[in-house]
Design an enzyme around this catalytic site. Sequence first.
Site, PDB file in Angstrom:
ATOM      1  CB  VAL B 218      54.799  39.401  81.854  1.00 36.42           C
ATOM      2  CG1 VAL B 218      55.064  40.848  81.519  1.00 36.42           C
ATOM      3  CG2 VAL B 218      55.977  38.519  81.568  1.00 36.42           C
ATOM      4  CG  HIS B 219      55.273  34.539  83.797  1.00 36.45           C
ATOM      5  ND1 HIS B 219      56.523  35.062  83.685  1.00 36.45           N
ATOM      6  CD2 HIS B 219      55.005  33.911  82.646  1.00 36.45           C
ATOM      7  CE1 HIS B 219      57.007  34.745  82.500  1.00 36.45           C
ATOM      8  NE2 HIS B 219      56.101  34.057  81.856  1.00 36.45           N
ATOM      9  N   GLY B 220      52.327  37.232  86.461  1.00 35.25           N
ATOM     10  CA  GLY B 220      51.517  37.404  87.651  1.00 35.25           C
ATOM     11  C   GLY B 220      52.271  37.036  88.912  1.00 35.25           C
ATOM     12  CD  GLU B 221      56.512  36.087  87.441  1.00 34.25           C
ATOM     13  OE1 GLU B 221      55.733  36.959  86.992  1.00 34.25           O
ATOM     14  OE2 GLU B 221      57.467  35.645  86.818  1.00 34.25           O
TER      15      GLU B 221
END
Lengths: 213, 332
Positions: B218-221
């Site tokens: 959800v952090h765009g990793e």
Amino acid sequence: MGSSEIAVAVVRRWLALALEVITAHEEELGRLDAAAGDGDHGATMVRGLRAANAAVEKMSDGAGRLLIEAGAAFSDASGGASGALIGALLSSAGRVLDDGPFDTATATKALQAGLSMVMRLGKAQPGDKTLVDALKPFVDALAAQPADQPLLAAWRAALPAAQAGAAATREMVAKRGRSAKLGERSLGHADPGATSLVYLLQAMETALAEECG
Amino acid sequence: MTKLYNDPADFREELIEGFVAAYGRFVRRVPGASGVMALDAPRPGKVALVIGGGSGHYPAFCGYVGPGLAAAAVMGNVFAAPSAEQVYRVTKAVASDAGVLYCYGNYSGDVLNFDMAELRCQEEGIDVRTVRVTDDVASAPRGQEDERRGIAGDFFVFKIAGAAAARGDSLDEVERLARKANARTRSFGVAFGGCTLPGQSAPLFTVEPGRMELGLGVHGEPGVQSSHMRPAREIADLLLDALLADAPPDAGSTVAVLLNGLGATQYEEMFVLYKDVHRRLLAEGLSPYKPIVNEMVTSLDMAGCSLTLCWLDEELTPLLDAPCASAAYINC
């Protein structure tokens, strides 16, 4: 100026220079972080250092106290893992420095305390691709300098160890932190935390050169 | 692209102010802290559920504060865990004699800061426990469930813990139920495009046209695996294959279902996907219980979605059904 006044001047100057150098590299740090993380490392560091500078602005205490408060302000403003760890590094070092002599032996002890706090809190070992990979070689190199060596010279002599340590993180696979979830994808990029730590240590070299060179 | 901001550095502060201005019927600002608390907090005799994490995930976390849900949410900067100081201040504002449960997604920054705050509260005699959400099967293999990160499964764990706290359960019991809900919750996601932090001109990562990333965070990793783009029905199978292969050992046949949008994926697309998810669940002999197709844990403007299953039982179902009222989720 006595030893304690010099220490105060160095800490203040270092905080100002650290903010300058990290601001100049904010984008680079963000890019390194985006390789396997969320790309906010540069912004986080800038936010923390701004708060740290603001916190010490009106203080008239000794260098140790300044570092303790700078660390607390850094952690609170930055948040995240790096905020907690770098803040703890500053505060732990500040507690050792206190108002004792400002020399190579004390600086070494202060950084050793900071390093062990960072490793305890972050549960990171050398080789995990974290700021420990730059900090530990630096602290070890500083400890290896003759105790009566002036701090500026000792600091300069230890800096290449930090740079080599940060560079070596390029070949490491992250084992701690959010980037650890991406395993191999972190390979080929230097760790942003280790990279920014080198900038902080270089800023201290400049501060020492200006204030006691 | 995140378009609406003034000074990006003020993003968190301004979003808190706006959120409280809009939803003052559910929350108020925690004085002197980056967080919001339920209007009726502290609730005497009731465990205070404190949730939190970085901003950029709305409705997580402030959208889940209110009666029957969390007592407070601690809000970090975009994608950064809140500091230990902020967690501590928010905890002090809502702690009751019944104790406090911290509940948040398992990320090192959150763990570090919530743990430091927990220690400080314990030293002051406040009984604080912690349950970390670890629902993302893509982030660590079976056998290492504790290492997994928390994504949309946050919602089921918060809902169940919040209901147990509202019912007046003891801290031991609220903690046990939250842990149980987490142990029975699994998520897996797919991303079609990256998200952009406020003030930045480029996304954190990009997905090649015609491709998709599996196991997004959800952090765009970046995801853990890249694949060519497929029809919705194949994506439904892909998501369910990953979840069903990882079903908890004591799984029954009733599952709460959340098809969660990451921020830039349309609801109608998600219904198309859900049709196939639903059919496959039935074919597997599972009963979807009150499915939710909605944005519950987002990642700024990221394109993609995740599927979460929570295997229910007679203990968890009533807690999921219990009434609650918050800005983002009302059940009555």
